[in-house]
Write an enzyme that holds these catalytic residues in place. Structure first.
Site, mmCIF file in Angstrom:
data_model
loop_
_atom_site.group_PDB
_atom_site.id
_atom_site.type_symbol
_atom_site.label_atom_id
_atom_site.label_comp_id
_atom_site.label_asym_id
_atom_site.label_seq_id
_atom_site.Cartn_x
_atom_site.Cartn_y
_atom_site.Cartn_z
ATOM 1 N N LYS A 140 0.834 -1.200 0.000
ATOM 2 C CA LYS A 140 0.000 0.000 0.000
ATOM 3 C C LYS A 140 0.867 1.248 0.000
ATOM 4 O O LYS A 140 1.861 1.316 0.747
ATOM 5 C CB LYS A 140 -0.890 0.020 1.246
ATOM 6 C CG LYS A 140 -1.853 -1.153 1.355
ATOM 7 C CD LYS A 140 -3.085 -0.937 0.513
ATOM 8 C CE LYS A 140 -4.083 -2.063 0.720
ATOM 9 N NZ LYS A 140 -5.281 -1.905 -0.122
ATOM 10 N N ASP A 169 -0.807 -0.220 -4.343
ATOM 11 C CA ASP A 169 -2.197 0.215 -4.204
ATOM 12 C C ASP A 169 -2.255 1.504 -3.408
ATOM 13 O O ASP A 169 -1.880 1.533 -2.236
ATOM 14 C CB ASP A 169 -3.015 -0.879 -3.501
ATOM 15 C CG ASP A 169 -4.500 -0.562 -3.488
ATOM 16 O OD1 ASP A 169 -4.902 0.490 -4.030
ATOM 17 O OD2 ASP A 169 -5.262 -1.378 -2.938
ATOM 18 N N GLU A 203 -2.504 0.577 -8.501
ATOM 19 C CA GLU A 203 -3.953 0.473 -8.290
ATOM 20 C C GLU A 203 -4.515 1.773 -7.726
ATOM 21 O O GLU A 203 -3.984 2.317 -6.757
ATOM 22 C CB GLU A 203 -4.199 -0.694 -7.333
ATOM 23 C CG GLU A 203 -5.646 -1.062 -7.136
ATOM 24 C CD GLU A 203 -5.757 -2.380 -6.346
ATOM 25 O OE1 GLU A 203 -4.941 -3.304 -6.580
ATOM 26 O OE2 GLU A 203 -6.646 -2.469 -5.490
ATOM 27 N N ASP A 228 -10.039 0.067 -8.642
ATOM 28 C CA ASP A 228 -10.664 -0.731 -7.594
ATOM 29 C C ASP A 228 -11.849 0.051 -7.006
ATOM 30 O O ASP A 228 -13.017 -0.264 -7.289
ATOM 31 C CB ASP A 228 -9.596 -1.031 -6.529
ATOM 32 C CG ASP A 228 -10.124 -1.861 -5.382
ATOM 33 O OD1 ASP A 228 -11.278 -2.284 -5.433
ATOM 34 O OD2 ASP A 228 -9.368 -2.105 -4.417
ATOM 35 N N LYS A 252 -14.123 -6.602 -6.416
ATOM 36 C CA LYS A 252 -14.438 -7.107 -5.088
ATOM 37 C C LYS A 252 -15.838 -7.697 -5.183
ATOM 38 O O LYS A 252 -16.838 -7.052 -4.853
ATOM 39 C CB LYS A 252 -14.375 -5.966 -4.071
ATOM 40 C CG LYS A 252 -12.954 -5.464 -3.788
ATOM 41 C CD LYS A 252 -13.010 -4.280 -2.859
ATOM 42 C CE LYS A 252 -11.710 -3.965 -2.155
ATOM 43 N NZ LYS A 252 -10.467 -4.292 -2.763
HETATM 44 MG MG MG Z 1 -7.360 -1.696 -3.759
#
Ligand code: MG
Length: 320
Positions: A140, A169, A203, A228, A252
């Site tokens: 991240k 991300d 991302e 996302d 997701k």
């Molecule tokens: Mg993500």
């Protein structure tokens, strides 16, 4: 003649084994509801409501209220008509209903992705694990400022084994300038670095509100961009497809409504899809991975961690 299912539901809460720090904040516990449907012959099938309100889904109270007002019964027709404002309920009841006609327990042949600790904590982690469980890793960013994170990435690059496939991300946490800085850095690393590490994608560098800029970035840089937060719902997925998004779609599925609808749509709309976890229990995980088995981008890992070494899908052990 329409069936009527008996409905049982059970709230759950468990601490994440590794609390998650992202641009959305700090996440320590997973809360949700497992549901159990029983048909007229006594067959049962499970589903899971795993809300993610900061992705625009219903919250736990709204999901609980929906389950309560069923008074212990639901028909297939009612499942088909769960309103779009309750996408996690749609997923749970849709997948449980689907389970009666196609039990989802076939073996999976998938590659998994390990989520690394955010920030400098990644180095303590790398120092204490004897070997990494996956070739594909996710880290991240967008939590500290660019100069700090850039240096961390360069250090990380030196530490990772060759053949690593890395996903970054930002959870929408970058400014446009920072996104450009990151993409310039990633393009350069990919071109010049001697080590065989592949950046799979960056991302969600910007929030979903910056869709035009995301398109421009995708057309300007070599590094692929995955979206996302921009595809948090089935409607957003369709919209992005209509706009001809050239990058990767992170799905997701547990928050995107009835999985039968998603699977049918994917059969007629080829996209580069990576299925991703919302920290479901074993119930939701298995159902999403069944979709991934069919529709995840080939040769790419799913956005789920591997099953824990004990092979147990106990609550709190599946990190994605
Ligand atoms: Mg993500």
């Amino acid at each position: 003649m329409s069936n009527v299912y008996l409905v049982d539901y059970q709230p759950y809460q468990f601490p994440l084994a590794f609390p998650l720090t992202t641009a959305h904040g700090h996440w320590t516990h997973r809360e949700g509801i497992t549901i159990n449907l029983t048909d007229e012959n006594g067959n049962t099938s499970q589903g899971e409501i795993a809300p993610l309100p900061w992705f625009g889904t219903e919250n736990l109270d709204q999901a609980t209220e929906f389950c309560q007002q069923l008074n212990g019964f639901i028909t297939p027709d009612q499942i088909d008509n769960i309103p779009d404002r309750l996408p996690c309920c749609q997923f749970a009841f849709g997948s449980a209903a689907w389970g009666f006609s196609s039990p989802n327990n076939s073996p999976l042949d998938l590659n998994y992705c390990q989520l690394l600790p955010t920030g400098e904590a990644v180095f303590d982690y790398l120092d204490c694990v004897p070997s990494l469980p996956c070739q594909t890793l996710k880290w991240k960013i967008g939590v500290q400022n660019f100069d700090i994170e850039q240096q961390l990435l360069l250090n990380l690059w030196e530490k990772l084994p060759p053949q690593t496939r890395l996903r970054l991300d930002a959870n929408g946490g970058l400014t446009e300038i920072e996104a450009q800085q990151w993409l310039t850095l990633l393009d350069r690393q990919q071109e010049n670095a001697s080590k065989l590490i592949q950046i799979e994608y960056l991302e969600q560098p910007l929030t979903p509100h910056h869709l035009n800029t995301l398109f421009t970035l995708a057309q300007t840089y070599q590094t692929a961009i995955a979206l996302d937060e921009s595809v948090a719902s089935f409607k957003q997925l369709q919209h992005l497809y209509d706009q001809q998004w050239p990058g990767i779609y992170v799905l997701k599925a547990a928050i995107m409504g009835d999985p039968r609808q998603l699977s049918h749509w994917l059969s007629t709309h080829p996209i580069k899809a990576i299925f991703s976890s919302v920290f479901e229990t074993a119930i939701g995980r298995q159902q999403v991975l069944q979709l991934a088995q069919q529709w995840n981008l080939k040769h790419y890992a799913v956005g789920f961690s591997p099953i824990s070494p004990q092979g147990l899908l106990t609550k709190g052990r599946q990190q994605g």
